[in-house]
Design a protein around this motif. Structure first.
Motif, PDB file in Angstrom:
ATOM      1  N   SER A  86     -16.139  31.659  51.249  1.00  0.00           N
ATOM      2  CA  SER A  86     -16.191  33.118  51.105  1.00  0.00           C
ATOM      3  C   SER A  86     -14.802  33.649  50.801  1.00  0.00           C
ATOM      4  O   SER A  86     -13.828  32.888  50.730  1.00  0.00           O
ATOM      5  CB  SER A  86     -16.723  33.765  52.399  1.00  0.00           C
ATOM      6  N   GLY A  87     -14.719  34.949  50.617  1.00  0.00           N
ATOM      7  CA  GLY A  87     -13.429  35.633  50.528  1.00  0.00           C
ATOM      8  C   GLY A  87     -12.484  35.090  49.488  1.00  0.00           C
ATOM      9  O   GLY A  87     -12.843  34.856  48.326  1.00  0.00           O
ATOM     10  N   ILE A  88     -11.233  34.854  49.898  1.00  0.00           N
ATOM     11  CA  ILE A  88     -10.179  34.412  48.988  1.00  0.00           C
ATOM     12  C   ILE A  88     -10.503  33.059  48.375  1.00  0.00           C
ATOM     13  O   ILE A  88     -10.279  32.832  47.187  1.00  0.00           O
ATOM     14  CB  ILE A  88      -8.827  34.374  49.729  1.00  0.00           C
ATOM     15  N   ALA A 118     -23.924  26.480  54.108  1.00  0.00           N
ATOM     16  CA  ALA A 118     -24.804  27.380  53.360  1.00  0.00           C
ATOM     17  C   ALA A 118     -23.990  28.295  52.450  1.00  0.00           C
ATOM     18  O   ALA A 118     -24.308  28.463  51.265  1.00  0.00           O
ATOM     19  CB  ALA A 118     -25.658  28.203  54.321  1.00  0.00           C
ATOM     20  N   ALA A 119     -22.919  28.878  52.993  1.00  0.00           N
ATOM     21  CA  ALA A 119     -22.072  29.760  52.193  1.00  0.00           C
ATOM     22  C   ALA A 119     -21.310  28.972  51.126  1.00  0.00           C
ATOM     23  O   ALA A 119     -21.047  29.481  50.032  1.00  0.00           O
ATOM     24  CB  ALA A 119     -21.093  30.515  53.088  1.00  0.00           C
ATOM     25  N   LEU A 120     -20.971  27.719  51.444  1.00  0.00           N
ATOM     26  CA  LEU A 120     -20.284  26.879  50.454  1.00  0.00           C
ATOM     27  C   LEU A 120     -21.186  26.634  49.249  1.00  0.00           C
ATOM     28  O   LEU A 120     -20.724  26.637  48.101  1.00  0.00           O
ATOM     29  CB  LEU A 120     -19.875  25.561  51.093  1.00  0.00           C
ATOM     30  N   ARG A 121     -22.471  26.429  49.504  1.00  0.00           N
ATOM     31  CA  ARG A 121     -23.415  26.250  48.389  1.00  0.00           C
ATOM     32  C   ARG A 121     -23.454  27.501  47.510  1.00  0.00           C
ATOM     33  O   ARG A 121     -23.579  27.403  46.276  1.00  0.00           O
ATOM     34  CB  ARG A 121     -24.810  25.927  48.929  1.00  0.00           C
ATOM     35  N   GLU A 122     -23.332  28.673  48.129  1.00  0.00           N
ATOM     36  CA  GLU A 122     -23.310  29.917  47.349  1.00  0.00           C
ATOM     37  C   GLU A 122     -22.082  29.970  46.447  1.00  0.00           C
ATOM     38  O   GLU A 122     -22.156  30.438  45.306  1.00  0.00           O
ATOM     39  CB  GLU A 122     -23.335  31.121  48.291  1.00  0.00           C
ATOM     40  N   THR A 123     -20.961  29.499  46.964  1.00  0.00           N
ATOM     41  CA  THR A 123     -19.761  29.424  46.127  1.00  0.00           C
ATOM     42  C   THR A 123     -19.999  28.499  44.937  1.00  0.00           C
ATOM     43  O   THR A 123     -19.650  28.821  43.795  1.00  0.00           O
ATOM     44  CB  THR A 123     -18.557  28.923  46.939  1.00  0.00           C
ATOM     45  N   ALA A 134     -10.102  42.430  51.773  1.00  0.00           N
ATOM     46  CA  ALA A 134     -11.528  42.691  52.053  1.00  0.00           C
ATOM     47  C   ALA A 134     -12.289  41.362  52.083  1.00  0.00           C
ATOM     48  O   ALA A 134     -12.820  40.909  51.079  1.00  0.00           O
ATOM     49  CB  ALA A 134     -12.104  43.629  51.002  1.00  0.00           C
ATOM     50  N   THR A 135     -12.323  40.731  53.256  1.00  0.00           N
ATOM     51  CA  THR A 135     -12.989  39.440  53.439  1.00  0.00           C
ATOM     52  C   THR A 135     -13.768  39.459  54.751  1.00  0.00           C
ATOM     53  O   THR A 135     -13.547  40.322  55.601  1.00  0.00           O
ATOM     54  CB  THR A 135     -11.957  38.296  53.517  1.00  0.00           C
ATOM     55  N   PRO A 136     -14.662  38.485  54.949  1.00  0.00           N
ATOM     56  CA  PRO A 136     -15.355  38.382  56.237  1.00  0.00           C
ATOM     57  C   PRO A 136     -14.401  38.236  57.418  1.00  0.00           C
ATOM     58  O   PRO A 136     -14.679  38.746  58.509  1.00  0.00           O
ATOM     59  CB  PRO A 136     -16.225  37.120  56.059  1.00  0.00           C
ATOM     60  N   GLU A 154      -7.313  39.510  43.770  1.00  0.00           N
ATOM     61  CA  GLU A 154      -5.881  39.737  43.575  1.00  0.00           C
ATOM     62  C   GLU A 154      -5.053  38.594  44.160  1.00  0.00           C
ATOM     63  O   GLU A 154      -3.991  38.247  43.618  1.00  0.00           O
ATOM     64  CB  GLU A 154      -5.486  41.079  44.201  1.00  0.00           C
ATOM     65  N   ILE A 155      -5.528  38.013  45.235  1.00  0.00           N
ATOM     66  CA  ILE A 155      -4.863  36.833  45.782  1.00  0.00           C
ATOM     67  C   ILE A 155      -5.096  35.643  44.849  1.00  0.00           C
ATOM     68  O   ILE A 155      -4.183  34.854  44.584  1.00  0.00           O
ATOM     69  CB  ILE A 155      -5.376  36.514  47.193  1.00  0.00           C
ATOM     70  N   ALA A 156      -6.316  35.531  44.342  1.00  0.00           N
ATOM     71  CA  ALA A 156      -6.634  34.437  43.421  1.00  0.00           C
ATOM     72  C   ALA A 156      -5.704  34.449  42.210  1.00  0.00           C
ATOM     73  O   ALA A 156      -5.224  33.387  41.778  1.00  0.00           O
ATOM     74  CB  ALA A 156      -8.094  34.534  42.970  1.00  0.00           C
TER      75      ALA A 156
END
Length: 251
Positions: A19-21, A44-49, A193-195, A222-224
């Motif tokens: 998630s997030g950054i 689960a969230a990694l699969r979404e990425t 703005a991250t979890p 912006e960090i990316a």
């Protein structure tokens, strides 16, 4: 005008990518042509990425990995190399926040947990990533420190200690490998703005906004962009740096 992508033919390895950054950086690398290896302990969230990367036509390998477990890090790096042959860019972004606690009330187990993930986990990642970069002739490492790596945070001794120490580790590694075609830098996000920010403020995000001189939270993208710049040829003379991207918070 050239349409060449900055990371065509290169492989990026990203921790804390669920998630997030981490997710934003994975997508940004893929947009610029990189093959992306994403790791996180939240499967689960990694699969979404992974799906987000695939949606833009990127090539992705998702690996469940807890950076507090050295054997999982070693296995993840080995699998990345077995799949894509090399690791050109490593973004060590996995980290956790602490619950605001005065120093004398911090339990030893909690101190060890924060330092074990944020600092020791990053060290073990670097150890294996850099070993691979030495074998292949070079690469770039970027670690996620924090504005809390250059200033104090009331109630945040364990988190600030881990992020300050990361900067010292990064500078030292930059010197170790400066003549080996390996650059090592830190990015220092502010309130993004991250979890994690949602958890840190208990959902009262306005508290974080009020701390930002620019009057808003930063965006993960912006960090990316800062990470990609450090990893690209445009950042080729930058090593051992602590790049602050925080809207003025640390001032």
């Amino acid at each position: 005008m050239s349409n060449a992508k900055r990371f065509e033919g290169k492989t990026a390895f990203i921790t804390g990518a669920a998630s997030g950054i981490g997710r934003a950086t994975a997508v940004a690398f893929a947009v610029e042509g990189a093959r992306v290896v994403v790791t996180d302990r939240v499967e689960a969230a990694l699969r979404e990425t992974g799906e987000s990367v695939k949606e833009i036509g990127g090539e992705v390998l998702a690996i469940a990995c807890d950076v507090s477990k050295p054997e999982e890090i070693e296995a993840a790096v080995a699998r990345a190399v077995n799949t894509f042959g090399r690791i050109d860019c490593a973004f060590n972004n996995a980290g956790v926040e602490n619950k605001a606690t005065p120093l004398h009330e911090i339990e030893l187990e909690e101190w060890d947990r924060i330092l074990g993930i944020n600092l020791r986990g990053t060290f073990v990642c670097m150890k294996h990533e850099i070993a691979q970069m030495l074998r292949q002739g070079g690469g770039v490492v970027v670690n996620t420190s924090s504005g809390a790596g250059i200033r104090g945070v009331a109630g945040g001794a364990s988190y600030a200690a881990s992020k300050h120490a990361m900067i010292g580790m990064t500078k030292s590694a930059a010197l170790d490998y400066a003549k080996r075609n390996i650059r090592v830098n830190c990015v220092l996000p502010g309130n993004i703005a991250t979890p994690m920010m949602d958890r840190f403020t208990d959902g009262d995000i306005q508290k974080a906004i009020d701390l930002e001189p620019v009057g808003r939270l930063g965006k993960p993208e912006e960090i990316a962009e800062a990470v990609l710049w450090m990893c690209s040829d445009l950042g080729g003379f930058v090593t051992g740096a602590s790049v602050v991207v925080d809207g003025g918070w640390s001032l």
